[in-house]
Design an enzyme around this catalytic site. Structure first.
Site, short mmCIF file in Angstrom:
data_model
loop_
_atom_site.label_atom_id
_atom_site.label_comp_id
_atom_site.label_asym_id
_atom_site.label_seq_id
_atom_site.Cartn_x
_atom_site.Cartn_y
_atom_site.Cartn_z
CG ASP A 17 -1.92 -0.92 0.93
OD1 ASP A 17 -2.09 -1.91 0.05
OD2 ASP A 17 -3.03 -0.98 2.01
NE ARG A 97 -1.18 4.28 13.54
CZ ARG A 97 -0.45 3.08 13.36
NH1 ARG A 97 0.83 3.03 13.64
NH2 ARG A 97 -1.08 2.11 12.53
CG ASP A 126 -4.03 4.62 12.74
OD1 ASP A 126 -4.23 4.70 13.74
OD2 ASP A 126 -3.73 3.45 12.03
CB SER A 180 -5.09 -5.41 8.06
OG SER A 180 -5.60 -4.88 8.98
#
Length: 407
Positions: A17, A97, A126, A180
């Site tokens: 990605d 993050r 996110d 994922s």
């Protein structure tokens, strides 16, 4: 406008990605891309990310080991608060993050970049965490979120784009990935695909850091964790750096199946999602910290911390690590930790982590006060009578009013 962007710093994992995003940025914005890959203890080899970035002609490739900063400056402050989102989630992804975004902004400032970019989708939390951090640290920085801009909305379109641009596709990516995974030193987070139906139990192969509690050792293991000013500093008497300490607790907790969580949570963007989390070391640490606080915090301080904790946890989950209110709460929390020191013994056994002993040179626990024998400290049992009478006064008044009203 695209022509205003000359240089972008991309949060780059080296996966499919973000490799597609890298190529898309070059094509769409005709700009120079700086890649940034953070080692937060995810357990993956990061050098392949460098090789892939070189394939795209990237000249400025940053791969940084942030494990110690991650634990010391983000995880530990959060654990001083005993933070849990919705009573269960130890915020493993949420707390990573702001650090990644902080470095993106710093690298952009160092390199004179016009923008930063991330690979978060338009449905998740996110994107909010990355961008709120950027807003707080550099209000002039632009943020490019390809998932909100491009037309590559399906896995098929992504694969077609990758093939058209000679981007390597792992064989397993051609099919449908079973779920994922996001991982760092604090936890693993799995979601999507086989986990999307919350009415179906997660298959065992989803778990990566913890053994099945039913298959864990039949003998319990005791671990002693030392604390200073609210932070863990040693395991079984051995002083360790923050990241090394969490790594050790991960090993011990994982062996005994500690820290599994199957959760349906409320995302900040408005939907519910189901995630399977593994936080072995963090779970042990959370219980140990509560254990040392139980003998070192005054009742008023402890209860106040418990009252503000849900707000503090929600701020982190929603992306407000760098906000005035989180910093205000942190100051209060850190003040409470001045005498949170000593040693806690945790018993690990088949998925559980239970505090079984705690000692501190600053303990507020008084055996003389609580003993059923005659204590050395003056405690007159008769004092309780007046205490109860005064506290019961309003209840008597309330009950009398209700009786009168019923008539």
């Amino acid at each position: 406008m695209a022509n205003d962007i000359k240089k972008v710093v991309l949060a780059y994992s080296g996966g499919l990605d973000t490799s597609i995003i890298l190529k898309w940025l070059q094509e769409t914005y005709n700009c120079e891309v700086v890649t940034f890959t953070a080692d937060l203890g995810q357990g993956e080899e990061l050098e392949p990310a460098r090789k892939k970035a070189e394939m795209f002609g990237i000249k400025d490739i940053r791969i940084e080991d942030l494990r110690e900063e991650f634990v010391a400056d983000f995880v530990f402050p959060m654990f001083r608060a005993n933070a849990m989102y919705e009573g269960l989630y130890l915020l493993g992804t949420s707390i990573a993050r702001p650090l990644i975004s902080k470095r993106l902004v710093e690298i952009a400032q160092e390199t004179g970049a016009d923008a930063i970019s991330h690979g978060a989708t338009g449905k998740g939390n996110d994107q909010v965490r990355f961008e709120l951090t950027a807003n707080a640290l550099d209000p002039s920085i632009k943020v490019i979120a390809p998932w909100r801009e491009w037309d590559l909305r399906s896995r098929t379109r992504l694969l077609e784009y990758a093939e058209a641009n000679q981007i390597p596709i792992a064989k397993d990516k051609r099919g449908e990935a079973p779920f994922s995974v996001d991982a760092n030193l604090l936890h693993t987070s799995s979601e999507g695909r086989v986990l999307e139906d919350p009415g179906v139990e997660a298959p065992d192969y989803v778990y990566q850091r913890t053994v099945d509690p039913e298959q864990a050792p039949d003998t319990p293991e005791y671990v002693k964790i030392g604390f200073e000013k609210g932070d863990a500093v040693s395991v079984n008497g051995v002083k360790l750096s923050p990241a090394s300490l969490l790594e050790k607790l991960n090993e011990l907790g994982g062996k005994h199946g500690v820290g599994r969580l199957d959760l349906v949570e409320n995302r900040f963007v408005g939907m519910k999602s189901r995630g399977v989390y593994e936080t072995p070391g963090g779970t042990v640490l959370w219980h140990a910290h509560r254990g040392i606080e139980s003998i070192t915090l005054d009742r008023g301080a402890a209860h106040l911390k418990d009252e503000i904790m849900p707000k503090y946890a929600e701020l982190i989950y929603n992306g407000f690590w760098f906000s005035p209110e989180r910093e205000m709460l942190q100051a209060l929390i850190d003040k409470s930790q001045e005498f949170v020191a000593g040693e806690v013994t945790v018993k690990l056994y088949k998925g559980s982590a239970n505090v079984v002993a705690r000692t501190s040179p600053y303990s507020l626990y008084s055996e003389d006060l609580v003993t059923f024998e005659e204590g050395a400290v003056a405690y007159d049992h008769k004092d309780a009578e007046g205490f109860i009478r005064l506290n019961g006064l309003r209840l008597k008044t309330w009950a009398a009013r209700n009786k009168k009203a019923k008539g």
